[in-house]
Design an enzyme around this catalytic site. Structure first.
Site, PDB file in Angstrom:
ATOM      1  N   ALA A  68       0.854  -1.190   0.000  1.00 21.80           N
ATOM      2  CA  ALA A  68       0.000   0.000   0.000  1.00 21.80           C
ATOM      3  C   ALA A  68       0.892   1.243   0.000  1.00 21.80           C
ATOM      4  O   ALA A  68       2.087   1.159   0.274  1.00 21.80           O
ATOM      5  CB  ALA A  68      -0.887  -0.020   1.231  1.00 21.80           C
ATOM      6  N   GLY A 116      -0.328  -5.252   0.259  1.00 22.31           N
ATOM      7  CA  GLY A 116      -1.380  -5.246  -0.751  1.00 22.31           C
ATOM      8  C   GLY A 116      -0.962  -5.991  -2.017  1.00 22.31           C
ATOM      9  O   GLY A 116      -1.805  -6.582  -2.710  1.00 22.31           O
ATOM     10  N   GLU A 119      -1.555  -9.473  -1.321  1.00 25.27           N
ATOM     11  CA  GLU A 119      -3.006  -9.706  -1.277  1.00 25.27           C
ATOM     12  C   GLU A 119      -3.612  -9.728  -2.680  1.00 25.27           C
ATOM     13  O   GLU A 119      -4.594 -10.426  -2.930  1.00 25.27           O
ATOM     14  CB  GLU A 119      -3.667  -8.646  -0.389  1.00 25.27           C
ATOM     15  CG  GLU A 119      -3.319  -8.906   1.089  1.00 25.27           C
ATOM     16  CD  GLU A 119      -3.716  -7.777   2.012  1.00 25.27           C
ATOM     17  OE1 GLU A 119      -3.188  -6.666   1.827  1.00 25.27           O
ATOM     18  OE2 GLU A 119      -4.551  -7.986   2.906  1.00 25.27           O
ATOM     19  N   GLU A 139       2.598  -5.997   7.277  1.00 20.34           N
ATOM     20  CA  GLU A 139       1.817  -4.939   7.945  1.00 20.34           C
ATOM     21  C   GLU A 139       2.113  -4.825   9.436  1.00 20.34           C
ATOM     22  O   GLU A 139       2.044  -3.739  10.013  1.00 20.34           O
ATOM     23  CB  GLU A 139       0.312  -5.196   7.751  1.00 20.34           C
ATOM     24  CG  GLU A 139      -0.204  -4.953   6.344  1.00 20.34           C
ATOM     25  CD  GLU A 139       0.057  -6.109   5.385  1.00 20.34           C
ATOM     26  OE1 GLU A 139       0.745  -7.080   5.748  1.00 20.34           O
ATOM     27  OE2 GLU A 139      -0.440  -6.025   4.249  1.00 20.34           O
ATOM     28  N   ASP A 296      11.780   7.456   8.785  1.00 22.86           N
ATOM     29  CA  ASP A 296      12.936   6.742   8.254  1.00 22.86           C
ATOM     30  C   ASP A 296      13.128   7.088   6.770  1.00 22.86           C
ATOM     31  O   ASP A 296      14.244   7.303   6.307  1.00 22.86           O
ATOM     32  CB  ASP A 296      12.705   5.237   8.428  1.00 22.86           C
ATOM     33  CG  ASP A 296      13.921   4.430   8.025  1.00 22.86           C
ATOM     34  OD1 ASP A 296      15.000   4.714   8.565  1.00 22.86           O
ATOM     35  OD2 ASP A 296      13.805   3.532   7.168  1.00 22.86           O
ATOM     36  N   VAL A 401      40.370   7.909  19.561  1.00 23.75           N
ATOM     37  CA  VAL A 401      41.270   7.663  20.700  1.00 23.75           C
ATOM     38  C   VAL A 401      40.529   8.042  21.985  1.00 23.75           C
ATOM     39  O   VAL A 401      39.367   8.444  21.947  1.00 23.75           O
ATOM     40  CB  VAL A 401      42.614   8.441  20.568  1.00 23.75           C
ATOM     41  CG1 VAL A 401      43.300   8.102  19.249  1.00 23.75           C
ATOM     42  CG2 VAL A 401      42.416   9.942  20.701  1.00 23.75           C
ATOM     43  N   GLU A 403      38.759   9.545  25.266  1.00 23.30           N
ATOM     44  CA  GLU A 403      37.928  10.755  25.346  1.00 23.30           C
ATOM     45  C   GLU A 403      38.601  11.794  26.248  1.00 23.30           C
ATOM     46  O   GLU A 403      38.204  12.007  27.399  1.00 23.30           O
ATOM     47  CB  GLU A 403      36.535  10.359  25.882  1.00 23.30           C
ATOM     48  CG  GLU A 403      35.516  11.479  25.916  1.00 23.30           C
ATOM     49  CD  GLU A 403      34.931  11.822  24.561  1.00 23.30           C
ATOM     50  OE1 GLU A 403      35.476  11.384  23.534  1.00 23.30           O
ATOM     51  OE2 GLU A 403      33.939  12.563  24.542  1.00 23.30           O
ATOM     52  N   LYS A 408      43.095  14.265  22.232  1.00 18.79           N
ATOM     53  CA  LYS A 408      42.456  14.358  20.919  1.00 18.79           C
ATOM     54  C   LYS A 408      43.032  15.534  20.122  1.00 18.79           C
ATOM     55  O   LYS A 408      43.279  15.426  18.919  1.00 18.79           O
ATOM     56  CB  LYS A 408      40.939  14.502  21.061  1.00 18.79           C
ATOM     57  CG  LYS A 408      40.251  13.176  21.399  1.00 18.79           C
ATOM     58  CD  LYS A 408      38.759  13.266  21.175  1.00 18.79           C
ATOM     59  CE  LYS A 408      37.986  12.089  21.739  1.00 18.79           C
ATOM     60  NZ  LYS A 408      38.069  10.845  20.996  1.00 18.79           N
ATOM     61  N   SER A 430      32.264  11.492  21.943  1.00 21.86           N
ATOM     62  CA  SER A 430      30.840  11.445  22.277  1.00 21.86           C
ATOM     63  C   SER A 430      30.391  12.696  23.006  1.00 21.86           C
ATOM     64  O   SER A 430      29.193  12.912  23.146  1.00 21.86           O
ATOM     65  CB  SER A 430      30.515  10.205  23.108  1.00 21.86           C
ATOM     66  OG  SER A 430      31.616   9.780  23.855  1.00 21.86           O
ATOM     67  N   ASN A 501      23.365  12.362  23.205  1.00 21.06           N
ATOM     68  CA  ASN A 501      23.799  12.432  24.596  1.00 21.06           C
ATOM     69  C   ASN A 501      23.209  13.638  25.319  1.00 21.06           C
ATOM     70  O   ASN A 501      22.982  13.601  26.526  1.00 21.06           O
ATOM     71  CB  ASN A 501      25.317  12.426  24.695  1.00 21.06           C
ATOM     72  CG  ASN A 501      25.865  11.023  24.491  1.00 21.06           C
ATOM     73  OD1 ASN A 501      25.184  10.041  24.796  1.00 21.06           O
ATOM     74  ND2 ASN A 501      27.067  10.912  23.947  1.00 21.06           N
TER      75      ASN A 501
HETATM   76  N1  LIG Z   1      32.754   3.186  24.158  1.00 16.36           N
HETATM   77  C1  LIG Z   1      31.638   3.742  23.777  1.00 16.36           C
HETATM   78  O1  LIG Z   1      30.535   3.275  24.086  1.00 16.36           O
HETATM   79  C2  LIG Z   1      31.670   4.946  22.885  1.00 16.36           C
HETATM   80  C3  LIG Z   1      30.558   5.292  22.131  1.00 16.36           C
HETATM   81  C4  LIG Z   1      30.619   6.372  21.265  1.00 16.36           C
HETATM   82  C5  LIG Z   1      31.777   7.116  21.183  1.00 16.36           C
HETATM   83  N2  LIG Z   1      32.854   6.780  21.955  1.00 16.36           N
HETATM   84  C6  LIG Z   1      34.067   7.584  21.829  1.00 16.36           C
HETATM   85  O2  LIG Z   1      34.999   6.863  21.044  1.00 16.36           O
HETATM   86  C7  LIG Z   1      36.331   7.196  21.456  1.00 16.36           C
HETATM   87  C8  LIG Z   1      37.090   5.939  21.806  1.00 16.36           C
HETATM   88  O3  LIG Z   1      36.408   5.267  22.825  1.00 16.36           O
HETATM   89  P1  LIG Z   1      36.684   3.744  23.174  1.00 16.36           P
HETATM   90  O4  LIG Z   1      35.607   3.338  24.107  1.00 16.36           O
HETATM   91  O5  LIG Z   1      36.916   2.979  21.942  1.00 16.36           O
HETATM   92  O6  LIG Z   1      38.032   3.872  23.990  1.00 16.36           O
HETATM   93  P2  LIG Z   1      39.137   2.767  24.281  1.00 16.36           P
HETATM   94  O7  LIG Z   1      39.796   3.181  25.527  1.00 16.36           O
HETATM   95  O8  LIG Z   1      38.552   1.398  24.182  1.00 16.36           O
HETATM   96  O9  LIG Z   1      40.152   2.918  23.074  1.00 16.36           O
HETATM   97  C9  LIG Z   1      40.965   4.015  22.882  1.00 16.36           C
HETATM   98  C10 LIG Z   1      42.163   3.561  22.059  1.00 16.36           C
HETATM   99  O10 LIG Z   1      42.870   4.699  21.655  1.00 16.36           O
HETATM  100  C11 LIG Z   1      44.235   4.358  21.700  1.00 16.36           C
HETATM  101  N3  LIG Z   1      45.025   5.577  21.732  1.00 16.36           N
HETATM  102  C12 LIG Z   1      45.288   6.405  22.766  1.00 16.36           C
HETATM  103  N4  LIG Z   1      46.044   7.433  22.337  1.00 16.36           N
HETATM  104  C13 LIG Z   1      46.266   7.257  21.024  1.00 16.36           C
HETATM  105  C14 LIG Z   1      46.977   7.961  20.033  1.00 16.36           C
HETATM  106  N5  LIG Z   1      47.648   9.072  20.341  1.00 16.36           N
HETATM  107  N6  LIG Z   1      46.975   7.484  18.772  1.00 16.36           N
HETATM  108  C15 LIG Z   1      46.322   6.349  18.472  1.00 16.36           C
HETATM  109  N7  LIG Z   1      45.634   5.639  19.370  1.00 16.36           N
HETATM  110  C16 LIG Z   1      45.599   6.073  20.627  1.00 16.36           C
HETATM  111  C17 LIG Z   1      44.385   3.484  22.926  1.00 16.36           C
HETATM  112  O11 LIG Z   1      45.567   2.687  22.877  1.00 16.36           O
HETATM  113  C18 LIG Z   1      43.117   2.659  22.823  1.00 16.36           C
HETATM  114  O12 LIG Z   1      43.354   1.488  22.072  1.00 16.36           O
HETATM  115  C19 LIG Z   1      36.169   8.167  22.618  1.00 16.36           C
HETATM  116  O13 LIG Z   1      36.229   9.466  22.111  1.00 16.36           O
HETATM  117  C20 LIG Z   1      34.768   7.867  23.126  1.00 16.36           C
HETATM  118  O14 LIG Z   1      34.176   8.964  23.773  1.00 16.36           O
HETATM  119  C21 LIG Z   1      32.835   5.710  22.783  1.00 16.36           C
END
Ligand SMILES: NC(=O)c1ccc[n+]([C@@H]2O[C@H](COP(=O)([O-])OP(=O)(O)OC[C@H]3O[C@@H](n4cnc5c(N)ncnc54)[C@H](O)[C@@H]3O)[C@@H](O)[C@H]2O)c1
Length: 719
Positions: A68, A116, A119, A139, A296, A401, A403, A408, A430, A501
């Site tokens: 449909a 449909g 059908e 459906e 979607d 890498v 957080e 970063k 994140s 978030n």
């Molecule tokens: N875990 C989650 O649920 C999730 C979800 C969404 C986003 N994130 C984001 O993703 C990013 C990574 O999170 P994660 O959970 O995978 O962390 P994690 O700690 O599992 O992994 C981080 C990795 O980065 C590596 N690292 C550190 N410094 C580095 C550098 N200078 N060069 C290259 N590698 C380097 C570490 O050795 C490690 O393997 C963060 O920014 C986090 O906020 C995480």
């Protein structure tokens, strides 16, 4: 030509066979209101021709009929119930009139014959499919039941058990399976479809097939005695309850309809179908699920449009950081065919990242979903490295890498020094502001956020965050790359927590306050899972997110939006974090995590957590489910509204899809905007006002107050 419409036409062949061909003006055939009325006119025309001996129904498109026209549903279902009933009854009678034509009919099915479309084939006496065919009644996925005779004809054709399986799961059947179950009479190669159908029809005309008996079977009561009937329907009921639960009325309604119609003929059974369909069409769940379908589509078409503008094709990606996320992103890129370089500073992490990909592939192989060839090519597509020099020629870098803004910043700077001028750079942060991270780059215009969700291979959403300096070209490239990775991109503007978030943390804050006011976190989880429908309640979700991550993210939110998101002193998250109860990652948080006798993960509420909270919380007391829901959901809804008002997200439909795909918002509620609209904006405002003294996250914006007064809807423009 016997009949010529916009969507279908009928011609008479010299041998007296009429060909009814669906050939809509768009790319696919679907049953919109226009097509239904053309089918009726064509049926009248066929009936009035004395020289017609049989009818072949086929499609001139690459697929038969997709179903449909769902875009018409919102308007249709807004009508009063009696009018919906009249519409569906009249429509199903069109199919009856076709079925009653005084000569044999056959459908030749290529590609999809869904809803449909299915059908339509059931209204024919015979069905032949080609090997590309997929037939089904989906459906239920829209919170509905078949409305054009499907619940009547399919059980009478393939048996009630099978038919209920088809309808309550909504899964389609490939041609061979449909043949084995008796839903089609033959399967042939695509190039032979028309000839095979013509020849079978000729046999029917010549009396070699008992088509009259087949037709009579579809119009008679089900062939089940009382005992068989009881067995069959009580098993179906139990199965539906186990699979769909209580929040989805459609599959339950289907079982009841088929059961109650078992002893009725076509007319009686159809009446029940018409009524069941109408009831579902007017349900909140159908409104939510149809809303999701339309939202979607909006998100997908927006993504496609943005991707089309991309001037750069991502042929090689690099991921920085081989942790949970980096490993997951590398896998996802590789499995979808884009080679990826995975860089870390630590060989152990690289090994873990590769192992993680191999584990996902291994599980896929076990379930027969991944072939050895795919496993090999995916793993070959991931090249681990410790050296920056390896990423010099990549098109896209995704930084994942730790957080930490400082780390970063350094990594992004180093990246820019090691890639070419037109490489697009993204961060999977994140929480950290994209504008802030962009300051580390010489060319911030090529930078944006690309926020994946954990676990990457399962979660469909990628939130793409546009910074102040990000160009449209950068966004287009990243949207295209996201689609290539098989994910759904939703573009948002930069702000603390971005969209997902930012709305999640006020929800957590509402939860913390509730626990501090004496609620038991297990009771809250129960209500939010069993009654509201979240896959995990807030305590369990916090355990999965991790207390370290949650504590850090709430600091970021507090810094960014101090007027509403100040950290609560000694709240459960802080207390758990300080005592190193990090959640699932170290086996202890709100819950203690273990493995049961059968090796499955198990969780139990932790006495230690209760002890930790007790000195900082009011005496334990019971809260009504409604109060629990209100106290955690109002802050989430309020923040989502603010995101829309501030232009962080483009539409309510996109926000709903982001929460559905990123957080698992219960589909039968349709998303946070659908949830407050279902409640009624005026009711939502009144409810929020009732809790306003709990703090600023409960205070609603002037915008929603005005919308409630003027009776406006968040969905009037988008979906
Ligand atoms: N875990 C989650 O649920 C999730 C979800 C969404 C986003 N994130 C984001 O993703 C990013 C990574 O999170 P994660 O959970 O995978 O962390 P994690 O700690 O599992 O992994 C981080 C990795 O980065 C590596 N690292 C550190 N410094 C580095 C550098 N200078 N060069 C290259 N590698 C380097 C570490 O050795 C490690 O393997 C963060 O920014 C986090 O906020 C995480």
């Amino acid at each position: 030509m016997i009949y010529e419409g916009k969507s279908l036409n009928v011609t008479l062949l010299p041998n007296g066979i009429a060909e009814l061909v669906f050939d809509a003006q768009g790319s696919v055939n679907k049953f919109d209101r226009q097509t239904v009325s053309e089918l009726d006119e064509a049926t009248q025309a066929l009936k009035s021709q004395s020289d017609v001996k049989g009818v072949l129904v086929r499609s001139n498109k690459s697929t038969f009929i997709v179903g449909a026209d769902i875009t018409e549903f919102t308007g249709l279902f807004d009508m009063p119930a009696e009018e919906v009933l009249t519409w569906v009854a009249k429509t199903s009678q069109v199919f009856d009139r076709f079925e009653d034509l005084p000569f044999p009919t056959i459908s030749a099915i290529n590609g999809f014959a869904l809803g449909g479309g299915c059908e339509m084939t059931l209204a024919c006496d015979l069905r032949v499919a080609d090997t590309t065919a997929a037939i089904g009644l989906p459906e239920v996925k829209l919170g509905l039941m078949p409305g054009f005779g499907g619940t009547v004809r399919l059980p009478r054709l393939i048996g009630a058990d099978n038919a209920l399986e088809w309808m309550t799961t909504g899964r389609d059947r490939k041609a061979a399976k449909a043949l084995a179950e008796g839903a089609v009479d033959a399967v042939v190669a695509p190039e032979k479809l028309r000839d095979a159908a013509l020849s079978m029809l000729q046999d029917a005309i010549d009396g070699k097939f008992g088509w009259q008996a087949r037709r009579a079977q579809k119009q008679a009561p089900l062939k089940l005695n009382k005992n068989e009937s009881m067995m069959s329907f009580s098993t179906a009921k139990a199965m539906v309850f186990a699979q769909a639960g209580k929040h989805y009325p459609a599959p339950h309604a289907m079982v009841d309809t088929v059961a109650n119609a078992a002893r009725l003929d076509r007319a009686g059974a159809l009446e029940l179908e018409n009524q069941g369909f109408t009831q579902l069409a007017k349900s909140d769940a159908a409104k939510a699920q149809v809303g999701i379908f339309l939202a979607d589509q909006l998100v997908k078409s927006k993504g496609k449009k943005q991707a089309k503008a991309a001037t750069k094709d991502v042929k090689q990606t690099a991921v920085l950081g081989a942790g949970i996320m980096g490993g997951g992103i590398a896998y996802q890129s590789a499995v979808k065919g884009t080679p990826v370089i995975m860089k870390d500073i630590n060989q152990g992490a690289l090994d873990l990242g590769l192992n993680e990909a191999a584990k996902i592939l291994g599980k896929g192989m076990q379930r027969g979903k991944v072939t050895p060839a795919v496993m090999a090519s995916t793993l070959n597509n991931i090249v681990p490295t410790l050296e920056y020099s390896a990423i010099k020629d990549v098109d896209l870098v995704i930084e994942a890498v730790v957080e930490n803004p400082k780390v970063k910043g350094i990594v992004l700077k180093e990246t820019e020094q090691n890639v070419s001028d037109d490489t697009v750079i993204c961060s999977n942060t994140s929480t950290i502001s994209i504008n802030q991270l962009a300051e580390s780059l010489e060319k911030p215009e090529r930078f944006c956020g690309m926020h994946f969700f954990n676990p990457v291979h399962k979660m469909p959403l990628v939130e793409i965050i546009r910074g102040e300096k990000t160009t449209d070209a950068t966004i287009a490239t990243v949207v295209a790359a996201t689609l290539k990775m098989g994910k759904t991109p939703i573009v948002v503007n930069d702000c603390p927590g971005f969209l997902v978030n930012r709305v999640l943390f006020p929800y957590f804050a509402g939860f913390s306050k509730l626990v501090m006011d004496g609620a038991d976190f297990v009771a809250v989880d129960k209500v939010m899972e069993k009654i509201f429908g979240w896959p995990m309640g807030p305590a369990y979700l916090l355990d999965v997110v991790g207390m370290d991550t949650a504590d850090h993210a709430s600091s970021v939110m507090a810094d960014g939006i101090p007027e509403r998101m100040q950290k609560i002193e000694n709240d459960p998250v802080t207390l758990l974090y300080k005592s190193e109860r990090l959640g699932q990652k170290n086996g202890k948080g709100f819950y203690n995590f273990s493995v049961d006798k059968r090796g499955r993960p198990a969780k139990k509420s932790a006495d230690e957590a209760y002890e930790l909270f007790a000195p900082h919380c009011a005496d334990k007391r019971d809260f009504e489910a409604d109060e629990i829901i209100a106290r955690v959901m109002i802050p989430m809804a309020n923040e989502a509204i603010r995101c829309l008002e501030e232009g962080i997200v483009g539409s309510a439909a996109e926000a709903d899809m982001a929460l559905l795909y990123g957080l698992g918002f219960p589909p039968f509620r349709g998303g946070v905007f659908r949830y407050i609209e279902t409640m009624g904006l005026a009711n939502f405002v009144a409810l929020a006002d009732k809790y306003a003294d709990l703090g600023p996250i409960y205070q609603i914006s002037d915008g929603v107050r005005e919308m409630a007064v003027s009776g406006k809807s968040y969905f009037s423009q988008s979906a």
